[in-house]
Design a protein around this motif. Structure first.
Motif, mmCIF file in Angstrom:
data_model
loop_
_atom_site.group_PDB
_atom_site.id
_atom_site.type_symbol
_atom_site.label_atom_id
_atom_site.label_comp_id
_atom_site.label_asym_id
_atom_site.label_seq_id
_atom_site.Cartn_x
_atom_site.Cartn_y
_atom_site.Cartn_z
ATOM 1 N N ASN A 46 34.695 91.051 -12.396
ATOM 2 C CA ASN A 46 34.060 89.748 -12.225
ATOM 3 C C ASN A 46 33.813 89.075 -13.578
ATOM 4 O O ASN A 46 32.700 89.087 -14.103
ATOM 5 C CB ASN A 46 32.759 89.890 -11.435
ATOM 6 N N PHE A 47 34.850 88.468 -14.105
ATOM 7 C CA PHE A 47 34.758 87.793 -15.402
ATOM 8 C C PHE A 47 34.004 86.474 -15.304
ATOM 9 O O PHE A 47 33.438 86.020 -16.300
ATOM 10 C CB PHE A 47 36.159 87.600 -15.996
ATOM 11 N N ASP A 48 33.977 85.860 -14.111
ATOM 12 C CA ASP A 48 33.223 84.610 -13.931
ATOM 13 C C ASP A 48 31.728 84.853 -14.078
ATOM 14 O O ASP A 48 31.027 84.099 -14.756
ATOM 15 C CB ASP A 48 33.522 83.988 -12.561
ATOM 16 N N GLU A 49 31.217 85.913 -13.427
ATOM 17 C CA GLU A 49 29.795 86.253 -13.532
ATOM 18 C C GLU A 49 29.422 86.542 -14.981
ATOM 19 O O GLU A 49 28.396 86.076 -15.478
ATOM 20 C CB GLU A 49 29.489 87.479 -12.668
ATOM 21 N N VAL A 50 30.267 87.310 -15.655
ATOM 22 C CA VAL A 50 30.013 87.666 -17.051
ATOM 23 C C VAL A 50 29.997 86.408 -17.916
ATOM 24 O O VAL A 50 29.122 86.241 -18.764
ATOM 25 C CB VAL A 50 31.050 88.691 -17.544
ATOM 26 N N HIS A 51 30.932 85.508 -17.672
ATOM 27 C CA HIS A 51 30.956 84.253 -18.431
ATOM 28 C C HIS A 51 29.662 83.470 -18.243
ATOM 29 O O HIS A 51 29.085 82.968 -19.209
ATOM 30 C CB HIS A 51 32.152 83.383 -18.031
ATOM 31 N N GLU A 52 29.196 83.342 -16.999
ATOM 32 C CA GLU A 52 27.971 82.586 -16.732
ATOM 33 C C GLU A 52 26.789 83.164 -17.498
ATOM 34 O O GLU A 52 25.994 82.423 -18.085
ATOM 35 C CB GLU A 52 27.676 82.569 -15.229
ATOM 36 N N MET A 53 26.680 84.491 -17.494
ATOM 37 C CA MET A 53 25.569 85.139 -18.191
ATOM 38 C C MET A 53 25.694 84.954 -19.705
ATOM 39 O O MET A 53 24.719 84.639 -20.384
ATOM 40 C CB MET A 53 25.522 86.619 -17.819
#
Length: 157
Positions: free
Chosen positions: A131-138
Motif C-alpha cells: 500500500n504505497f498510497d497509504e504510505v505516501h499520505e502519511m
C-alpha cells in the motif's frame, strides 16, 4: 546547513519516498541553501539498489524525481552528521538507538511524532503491505509538519 536523514528498514520504500518528497518541499520553499536531505536503512540488504518500483511509481505520479536515490545502510557516523534522524516505525527507532549508544548526540524521532492528531505512530512497510498510497499520505503529512517544525526551531523563513 540543517541535515535531515530519513530511515527505514531497507532504504528502498519508505525512507527514499520521504527523502524525495521532503526534498521537493524544501526546493519549493526555496530552502535548499539551508536544508539538506538523505535517507538510509537500518539493514544492508539493498545497498546500491534504486527504490522499490512501488515507490518509484508513486513518486512519478506526484511528479517527483527518484533519480539518484540508491539504498545505503545507516552508520554510527550518520548520528554525528545529521541534525534530524527520522525513523518510519518503532523498530527503526530501536535500531537507530542501538547505534546511538555510540553517538548520543542524535535527535531521533518517528516521522508521525510530528503530527499531534495522528493515532497511528508507525508508517507501515509497503514492501510487505503493497500500500504505497497509504504510505505516501502519511509521509506527506509528516514531512509538512517536520518542515514547519524545523523552520520554527531554526528561525528559517
Amino acid at each position: 546547513m540543517i541535515k535531515v536523514l530519513f530511515v527505514c528498514l531497507g532504504n528502498i520504500c519508505r525512507s527514499p519516498m520521504a527523502e524525495a518528497i521532503f526534498r521537493d518541499k524544501v526546493e519549493k520553499a526555496g530552502l535548499t541553501d539551508k536544508i539538506t536531505v538523505d535517507s538510509a536503512g537500518t539493514g544492508g540488504w539493498h545497498i546500491g539498489e534504486p527504490p522499490h518500483k512501488g515507490t518509484r511509481k508513486k513518486l512519478q505520479e506526484l511528479g517527483i524525481s527518484s533519480q539518484g536515490l540508491k539504498g545505503r545502510q545507516m552508520t554510527s557516523q550518520d548520528l554525528d552528521q545529521f541534525d534530524y534522524i527520522i525513523g518510519m516505525d518503532e523498530s527503526n527507532i530501536e535500531n537507530i538507538n542501538k547505534l546511538a549508544e555510540q553517538a548520543p548526540k542524535a535527535n531521533v524521532r518517528r516521522l508521525m511524532d510530528y503530527i499531534n492528531d495522528m493515532p497511528v505512530r508507525d508508517i507501515p512497510d509497503p514492501f510487505f503491505t503493497g500500500n504505497f498510497d497509504e504510505v505516501h499520505e502519511m509521509i506527506d503529512k509528516g514531512t509538512d509538519s517536520l518542515l514547519e517544525e524545523i523552520c520554527r526551531e531554526k528561525n528559517i523563513n
